[in-house]
Enzyme design. Structure first.
Site, PDB file in Angstrom:
ATOM      1  N   ASP A  34       0.048  27.913   9.567  1.00 42.54           N
ATOM      2  CA  ASP A  34       1.349  27.247   9.414  1.00 42.54           C
ATOM      3  C   ASP A  34       1.511  26.764   7.966  1.00 42.54           C
ATOM      4  OD1 ASP A  34       3.457  25.759  11.614  1.00 42.54           O
ATOM      5  OD2 ASP A  34       3.410  24.984   9.556  1.00 42.54           O
ATOM      6  N   HIS A  53       6.607  31.192  19.365  1.00 44.81           N
ATOM      7  CA  HIS A  53       5.301  31.028  18.724  1.00 44.81           C
ATOM      8  C   HIS A  53       4.536  29.922  19.414  1.00 44.81           C
ATOM      9  CE1 HIS A  53       8.462  28.736  16.619  1.00 44.81           C
ATOM     10  NE2 HIS A  53       7.554  27.778  16.464  1.00 44.81           N
ATOM     11  N   LEU A  54       3.225  30.081  19.450  1.00 44.25           N
ATOM     12  CA  LEU A  54       2.335  29.025  19.908  1.00 44.25           C
ATOM     13  C   LEU A  54       1.748  28.356  18.679  1.00 44.25           C
ATOM     14  CD1 LEU A  54       0.335  30.834  22.766  1.00 44.25           C
ATOM     15  CD2 LEU A  54       2.437  29.481  22.951  1.00 44.25           C
ATOM     16  N   GLY A  80      12.499  20.328  18.795  1.00 46.91           N
ATOM     17  CA  GLY A  80      12.114  20.493  17.389  1.00 46.91           C
ATOM     18  C   GLY A  80      11.931  21.944  16.986  1.00 46.91           C
ATOM     19  N   GLN A  81      12.306  22.888  17.854  1.00 46.55           N
ATOM     20  CA  GLN A  81      12.177  24.301  17.465  1.00 46.55           C
ATOM     21  C   GLN A  81      13.057  24.583  16.254  1.00 46.55           C
ATOM     22  OE1 GLN A  81      13.037  27.293  20.492  1.00 46.55           O
ATOM     23  NE2 GLN A  81      12.304  28.952  19.167  1.00 46.55           N
ATOM     24  N   ASN A 140       7.571  24.907  21.242  1.00 46.37           N
ATOM     25  CA  ASN A 140       8.846  24.191  21.276  1.00 46.37           C
ATOM     26  C   ASN A 140       9.954  25.127  21.739  1.00 46.37           C
ATOM     27  OD1 ASN A 140       7.779  21.741  20.233  1.00 46.37           O
ATOM     28  ND2 ASN A 140       7.779  22.621  18.179  1.00 46.37           N
TER      29      ASN A 140
HETATM   30  P1  DGP Z   1       8.855  25.105  15.377  1.00 50.69           P
HETATM   31  O1  DGP Z   1       9.314  23.774  14.870  1.00 50.69           O
HETATM   32  O2  DGP Z   1       8.095  24.977  16.682  1.00 50.69           O
HETATM   33  O3  DGP Z   1       9.946  26.133  15.414  1.00 50.69           O
HETATM   34  O4  DGP Z   1       7.747  25.576  14.320  1.00 50.69           O
HETATM   35  C1  DGP Z   1       7.983  26.425  13.266  1.00 50.69           C
HETATM   36  C2  DGP Z   1       6.776  26.347  12.382  1.00 50.69           C
HETATM   37  O5  DGP Z   1       6.789  27.440  11.493  1.00 50.69           O
HETATM   38  C3  DGP Z   1       6.699  25.079  11.511  1.00 50.69           C
HETATM   39  O6  DGP Z   1       5.516  24.352  11.854  1.00 50.69           O
HETATM   40  C4  DGP Z   1       6.615  25.598  10.093  1.00 50.69           C
HETATM   41  C5  DGP Z   1       6.292  27.063  10.254  1.00 50.69           C
HETATM   42  N1  DGP Z   1       6.926  27.916   9.286  1.00 50.69           N
HETATM   43  C6  DGP Z   1       8.251  28.014   9.018  1.00 50.69           C
HETATM   44  N2  DGP Z   1       8.477  28.918   8.068  1.00 50.69           N
HETATM   45  C7  DGP Z   1       7.254  29.441   7.736  1.00 50.69           C
HETATM   46  C8  DGP Z   1       6.849  30.425   6.801  1.00 50.69           C
HETATM   47  O7  DGP Z   1       7.629  31.036   6.085  1.00 50.69           O
HETATM   48  N3  DGP Z   1       5.515  30.672   6.738  1.00 50.69           N
HETATM   49  C9  DGP Z   1       4.605  30.020   7.517  1.00 50.69           C
HETATM   50  N4  DGP Z   1       3.315  30.335   7.358  1.00 50.69           N
HETATM   51  N5  DGP Z   1       4.960  29.085   8.412  1.00 50.69           N
HETATM   52  C10 DGP Z   1       6.277  28.795   8.512  1.00 50.69           C
END
Ligand code: DGP
Length: 114
Positions: free
Chosen positions: A30, A100-101, A93-94, A87
């Site tokens: 992440d 995704h997990l 908060g999605q 989420n």
């Molecule tokens: P959610 O809030 O559950 O939709 O989580 C999305 C997650 O994705 C958040 O923790 C940050 C991550 N994320 C968003 N954009 C990127 C990206 O471009 N690269 C990576 N590695 N993670 C990302």
């Protein structure tokens, strides 16, 4: 989907620290970690939310969870304990609409979540 950031990671159009991939799923770190271990596992198939999962996706979702378990094992957090978060829709908060997990671990988790 062309405007989906996770599809772009799958297609290697934007960089990510990918730690696992196979025919069906991908795992990467992440970009904004909330714990010492914070890895995302996603299907290659673009499914916007948990509510869009169909009967035909049953094997895929099972595989997604198994890969999450493998990553927890590989990162040494399985026995200590870890959390899997998925989420769904705005109030959860999605922010990325490609399921995704979140695999979170390496520190004490708290309940209730924020
Ligand atoms: P959610 O809030 O559950 O939709 O989580 C999305 C997650 O994705 C958040 O923790 C940050 C991550 N994320 C968003 N954009 C990127 C990206 O471009 N690269 C990576 N590695 N993670 C990302």
């Amino acid at each position: 989907m062309s405007d989906c950031i996770f599809c772009k990671i799958i297609d290697k159009k934007i960089p990510a620290r990918i730690i696992y991939e196979d025919e069906h799923v991908l795992a990467f770190e992440d970009v904004n970690p909330q714990a010492p271990v914070h890895t995302l596992v996603i299907p290659r198939k673009h499914i916007p939310t948990l509510l869009d999962i169909k009967e035909e996706d049953n094997n895929l979702i099972g595989h997604l969870v198994k890969v999450a378990n493998k990553i927890a094992n590989d990162k040494g957090i399985a026995k200590r304990g870890f959390r899997i978060v998925a989420n769904c829709n705005p109030e959860s908060g999605q922010t990325v609409y490609h399921i995704h997990l979140h695999i979170l671990g390496g520190r004490q988790m708290h309940w209730p979540p924020g």
